[in-house]
Design an enzyme around this catalytic site. Structure first.
Site, PDB file in Angstrom:
ATOM      1  N   ASP A 155       0.818  -1.218   0.000  1.00  0.00           N
ATOM      2  CA  ASP A 155       0.000   0.000   0.000  1.00  0.00           C
ATOM      3  C   ASP A 155       0.850   1.266   0.000  1.00  0.00           C
ATOM      4  O   ASP A 155       0.657   2.160   0.842  1.00  0.00           O
ATOM      5  CB  ASP A 155      -0.931   0.022   1.229  1.00  0.00           C
TER       6      ASP A 155
ATOM      7  N   GLU B 138     -11.377   0.229  -4.035  1.00  0.00           N
ATOM      8  CA  GLU B 138     -10.640   0.751  -2.879  1.00  0.00           C
ATOM      9  C   GLU B 138      -9.370   1.456  -3.377  1.00  0.00           C
ATOM     10  O   GLU B 138      -9.194   1.663  -4.579  1.00  0.00           O
ATOM     11  CB  GLU B 138     -10.279  -0.372  -1.903  1.00  0.00           C
TER      12      GLU B 138
END
Ligand code: FUB
Length: 284
Positions: free
Chosen positions: A8, A176
């Protein structure tokens, strides 16, 4: 790019140096994203990376339940301070502040900035915070699963300044990992399309949208999640940071990060990034 399991990547240039803020997959148990700490790396040439170690833990937030993990964060800088936006428990987002890009960070308000059961329209899963501070100083917080959310922040970045709005992206394939960038005055909203997902993007004349779907920035990465960020300008070039499972021993819960160049064509369209294993050449 680096030999630690992290994921991420939220990449930013602070004081001429690239900092990448990550979910720390190295310290999860290998069966889920259940690390409780956030990690960072930094570099001034995109090849030699300094492991900045753990820079924040869930324990910094007294209201964290302890049941859930430390997932995709973001960090922005304003007036010499650094603001760490932390998803906590899958139902709240906190903010911590520090005096350097690597902290130490301390909880800035002692309460969630976003909380699912408190804030109207926070959505089912307020995770994956990403913050854009626009050229006029206005800050926007993007977050959310399945429905992209945006809310203005106050000038001190510590409070919401208006309603949480559902962002419109034509094509309706948002899952997302929101990221907001700006290129030649146009806003570029990129995100993951699913599990597994590609990184897609849309553009708008406004940071609030509506966004018109434009295409794919990054194809599937061979694992269940995809999550990317864009550095618009580091020494004259743009870069895409993303994760995959390619480090030996890697996979869904043991992700690692890579960086490749990002190119815009003459019309401002992003050319789909070709994934490499080695990353970019040294940026002097
Ligand atoms: O790292 C945990 C989750 O996986 C993130 O919050 C999502 O964006 C996905 O990458």
């Amino acid at each position: 790019m680096v030999t630690r399991f992290v994921a991420d990547p939220a990449a930013h240039v602070f004081n001429g140096r690239v900092y990448v803020y990550d979910t720390d997959d190295q310290s999860n148990d290998g069966t889920y994203w259940n690390s409780t700490v956030w990690h960072a790396f930094s570099s001034d040439n995109l090849v030699d990376w300094t492991d900045e170690g753990t820079i924040l833990t869930l324990q910094a937030f007294a209201y964290a339940s302890g049941k859930w993990a430390a997932w995709a964060p973001d960090v922005v800088s304003k007036d010499g301070k650094y603001y760490f936006f932390a998803p906590i428990d899958r139902w709240q987002i906190g903010v911590a502040v520090g005096d350097s890009p690597t902290g130490p960070f301390t909880d800035a308000i002692g309460a969630p900035l976003i909380q699912k059961d408190r804030d109207v329209n926070a959505g089912d899963e307020p995770i994956d915070p990403a913050v854009l501070i626009d050229d006029d100083g206005q800050a926007y917080l993007y977050f959310g699963t399945r429905v992209p959310k945006v809310v203005k922040l106050t000038a001190d970045l510590l409070h919401l300044d208006g309603p949480i709005i559902d962002m419109s992206v034509s094509g309706n394939n948002y899952a997302e990992a929101p990221w907001m960038g700006k290129h030649n005055g146009t806003y570029y909203f990129s995100y993951s399309t699913g599990w597994p997902g590609q990184i897609a993007y849309g553009t708008s004349a406004s940071p609030l949208g509506p966004f018109v779907y434009q295409g794919i920035v990054l194809d599937y990465v061979g694992i269940s999640t995809n999550h990317a960020s864009v550095v618009e300008d580091f020494k004259g070039k743009s870069y895409l940071f993303y994760h995959n499972g390619k480090l030996p021993g890697g996979g869904d819960y043991r992700r690692s990060i890579n960086v490749d160049e990002l190119h815009y064509d003459a019309n401002g369209a992003i050319t789909q990034v070709v994934q490499t294993t080695q990353g970019v050449a040294c940026v002097p």
